[in-house]
Design a protein around this motif. Structure first.
Motif, PDB file in Angstrom:
ATOM      1  N   UNK A   1      37.393  44.465  53.006  1.00 23.94           N
ATOM      2  CA  UNK A   1      38.876  43.567  51.704  1.00 23.94           C
ATOM      3  C   UNK A   1      38.692  42.058  51.252  1.00 23.94           C
ATOM      4  N   UNK A   2      38.190  41.483  52.562  1.00 23.77           N
ATOM      5  CA  UNK A   2      38.166  39.876  52.186  1.00 23.77           C
ATOM      6  C   UNK A   2      39.179  39.121  53.266  1.00 23.77           C
ATOM      7  N   UNK A   3      39.260  40.187  54.070  1.00 23.94           N
ATOM      8  CA  UNK A   3      40.161  39.526  54.830  1.00 23.94           C
ATOM      9  C   UNK A   3      39.352  38.632  56.571  1.00 23.94           C
TER      10      UNK A   3
ATOM     11  N   UNK B   1      38.419  36.578  46.216  1.00 28.27           N
ATOM     12  CA  UNK B   1      40.034  36.498  47.253  1.00 28.27           C
ATOM     13  C   UNK B   1      40.288  38.250  47.084  1.00 28.27           C
ATOM     14  N   UNK B   2      40.786  38.230  48.221  1.00 31.44           N
ATOM     15  CA  UNK B   2      41.206  40.066  48.131  1.00 31.44           C
ATOM     16  C   UNK B   2      41.799  39.931  47.366  1.00 31.44           C
ATOM     17  N   UNK B   3      42.393  39.379  45.925  1.00 29.01           N
ATOM     18  CA  UNK B   3      43.236  39.867  44.964  1.00 29.01           C
ATOM     19  C   UNK B   3      41.865  40.280  44.457  1.00 29.01           C
TER      20      UNK B   3
ATOM     21  N   UNK C   1      48.255  40.132  46.818  1.00 30.71           N
ATOM     22  CA  UNK C   1      47.807  39.356  45.454  1.00 30.71           C
ATOM     23  C   UNK C   1      48.583  37.571  46.081  1.00 30.71           C
TER      24      UNK C   1
ATOM     25  N   UNK D   1      48.414  39.031  51.215  1.00 30.44           N
ATOM     26  CA  UNK D   1      46.997  38.376  50.673  1.00 30.44           C
ATOM     27  C   UNK D   1      46.002  39.811  49.359  1.00 30.44           C
TER      28      UNK D   1
END
Lengths: 368, 304
Positions: A50-52, A71-73, B204, B201
């Motif tokens: 997820x990138x967390x 980044x997660x987004x 976004x 997060x």
């Protein structure tokens, strides 16, 4: 839709390593369940996708593009959290639409997409409510809606059903499965509940202590567990394990009183092996039946459709699942039979699966 | 343990009533004194029956001390301090709780230390800074020879000066810089589940977006509580406004009350002084009444 490629991914917290070099490939549109006991690093792995969570070593790629530093987004993943993590001060509609708002989608389009998602999840009549005023199952659906609305390439589920009661869990399970069939997005689902894992997964990844123990379809994992851990972790009640000693002409069980007529497969004589048999593969017979093992009944658990009979087999705990309407008294003696083809062999030390070949003797393999 | 017996009920109410009387009696006496005329207020003992000159006294106090503009000044200052404090505290707590950076703990403890250094302790250096905010920079430039260098090269003598005496900024800024609010927010932020942060997060939202869209709305109650406390605290400030405002246009209501207190040799006009006190007490009272519900919620409960 996206494939996920995980290459020798590791995770360290200060000095403790929780994920020890994991290699996995998830195909596009696949529903993968990561199963393992708590603290095995399965959530950490998901959070790294997820990138967390930062990736200490190795690479994770989504659709062939390494995402380690994104980044997660920017990864195109959406996540459903265990505690739903809904924003308490926002209405259901605002919760679902928040990611679009952040992305700067115009209000009109946002409303339209919220409506569309709400229709799929049957949340239309709840859009103005606050999360506080929702039941557990409804909150869960809102959390899924929040993930769906972004039309992500990858769905990540972090034990999303563990806060629901048993009945709702079964219902949400099939809803998730239906949703996946409909959206067909790559999904990674983390759970410690093996029933959830078996029913949901296209492919199952069993993790223990930060290492992948086995990857395979639920049937493969159940039918041919790759290690002693997988064998005892998957299946309820757990697989029975007996200690066996390799002899010149096979493997002797239960302190030498039983013999399995199999080839040694290159194992050293008098080395130890673990021999497993599923409770479902054991048949209960009258005591004294030729070829049957004698055991003392300890406890019976009634399941309605069947029952689990816990017995004492020469001092070792052993369980049998039967659907027959038999109710032996605790303390009485019963006979047990199992086919040699139902036995699984594991290395005593490393726990890995051993392929012990059946001897070409067409006689009953198990001798009492 | 909750017990309900008639006798116990009676005693608890008795204690409650005693506390009530203890708290309210001074206000009642002030209000009664404010309604007497010059003769009655100086009777010993003073009559506890209200007189008939209440509105006359209020009017006299209002015009004598010129309370209109003073109240406005006080309001601007108290509101400025409360608002500034709410914003600064939220930002510092956000930084301390949600970011990992080198020196974070050092900064945390530096902020913590300001709890032990209230304005009264550091009033002289604070005054010196407010007279010329740029003085420290000037000193640094002088000591390093930088101002000498600039003078040599450009011929311009460097003289940094920005005085804040007799200004709202001078009144407000030094009162904002303390730690109380930071801790209130910190405690609250620590109770916000991590998953909420992570969900934002995934949605976004960047750090600031998360702060504005999620954290601030969630800390509404905290803000109300802190704002109320700080408003009252700033409204009641005496020493700092007295020190820093020398011209009447920036005088505060609380400090100007002194004008109503009878001088030695003057007429003992205590009824006017009491009337003035009542007027000055009113705004904070209104704030407390309006904010009370939020205030209590902010201090005792966390919204789930």
């Amino acid at each position: 839709m996206a494939s996920i490629t995980i290459r020798s991914v590791k995770k360290n917290y200060a000095k403790t390593q929780v994920v020890h070099g994991v290699d996995l490939d998830f195909a596009s549109g696949e529903f993968v369940v990561i199963l393992g006991p708590s603290g095995c690093g399965k959530s950490t792995l998901l959070r790294m996708i997820a990138g967390l969570e930062e990736i200490s070593d190795g690479t994770i790629a989504i659709d062939g593009k390494v995402v380690n530093k994104l980044e997660p987004r920017e990864r195109g993943c959406a996540m459903v959290f265990q505690n739903y993590a809904l924003y308490p001060h926002m209405s259901v509609a605002q919760n679902i639409g928040y990611s679009l708002k952040v992305a700067g989608v115009p209000a009109a389009e946002r409303t339209q997409r919220i409506q569309a998602v709400a229709r799929v999840l049957e949340l239309e009549h709840l859009l103005d409510r606050k999360p506080m005023a929702l039941s557990g199952g409804q909150r869960q659906r809102v959390a899924m809606g929040r993930a769906m609305i972004r039309e992500p390439k990858v769905f990540l589920f972090d034990e999303p059903l563990s806060n629901l009661d048993a009945k709702l869990r079964v219902q949400m399970r099939s809803e998730i499965r239906k949703l996946h069939r409909r959206l067909n997005a790559t999904s990674v689902f983390v759970t410690h509940d093996q029933v959830e894992a078996m029913t949901l997964a296209d492919r199952l990844v069993v993790i223990n202590g930060g290492r992948v123990e086995q990857v395979g379809t639920p049937a493969e994992v159940y039918g041919r567990p790759a290690s002693r851990f997988v064998a005892t972790f998957v299946g309820a009640p757990a697989m029975n394990m007996l200690e066996g000693t390799v002899t010149l002409d096979g493997i002797s069980l239960l302190g030498g009183s039983r013999k399995l007529n199999v080839s040694r497969a290159g194992l050293a004589v008098s080395s130890k092996v673990a021999v497993g048999v599923r409770p479902e593969a054991v048949r209960m017979v009258a005591p004294g039946t030729p070829g049957a093992l004698a055991a003392t009944v300890d406890l019976i658990e009634e399941l309605g459709a069947g029952r689990v009979i816990y017995v004492d087999l020469d001092g070792a705990p052993f369980s049998v699942v039967t659907s027959e309407a038999v109710h032996p008294e605790p303390g009485s003696t019963i006979g047990l039979q199992f086919a040699e083809s139902d036995l699984h062999f594991f290395s005593s030390e490393a726990g890995g699966r051993l392929e012990v070949f059946k001897a070409s003797v067409p006689e009953p393999a198990l001798q009492g | 343990m909750v017990e309900r017996t008639p006798i116990l009920n009676f005693f608890t109410h008795l204690i409650l009533f005693a506390g009530f009387v203890f708290c309210v009696a001074p206000f009642v006496i002030v209000a009664i004194a404010a309604s007497h005329n010059l003769k009655d207020v100086n009777d010993v003992p003073m009559s506890l029956l209200p007189g008939s000159d209440f509105w006359v006294n209020i009017k006299t106090a209002w015009t004598t001390a010129d309370l209109g503009p003073k109240l406005l000044n006080s309001f601007i200052m108290a509101f400025g301090v409360a608002a500034g404090k709410v914003i600064i505290s939220a930002l510092t707590a956000f930084s301390i709780v949600y970011f990992r950076y080198p020196g974070r703990m050092l900064i945390f403890w530096l902020i913590f230390i300001t709890l032990m250094l209230p304005l009264e302790v550091r009033i002289v250096p604070t005054y010196a800074v407010v007279t010329n905010v740029l003085e420290p920079y000037q000193t640094i430039m002088d000591l390093t020879g930088l101002s000498w260098l600039i003078e040599k090269i450009s011929g311009v003598q460097v003289q940094l000066s920005l005085g804040l005496l007799n200004s709202y900024s001078g009144l407000i800024l030094p009162l904002i810089a303390t730690a109380t609010g930071t801790f209130l927010y910190r405690q609250f932020f620590l109770t916000v589940p991590d998953e909420l942060t992570e969900a934002a997060r995934m949605d976004g939202a960047g750090a600031l977006r998360f702060f504005v869209d999620i954290l601030l709305p969630l800390s509404r109650n905290n803000m109300a509580a802190l704002g109320t406390i700080m408003f009252l605290w700033a409204w009641n400030q005496y020493l700092w406004p007295l020190l820093i405002t020398t011209d009447q246009s920036h005088a505060m209501a609380v400090t100007e009350l002194k004008q109503l207190i009878p001088n030695v040799g003057g007429a003992p006009e205590w009824h006017i002084a009491m009337a003035g006190t009542l007027i000055v007490m009113l705004p904070p009272m209104i704030v407390v009444v309006l904010m009370q519900r939020w205030f209590v919620r902010g201090l005792i409960a966390t919204e789930k």
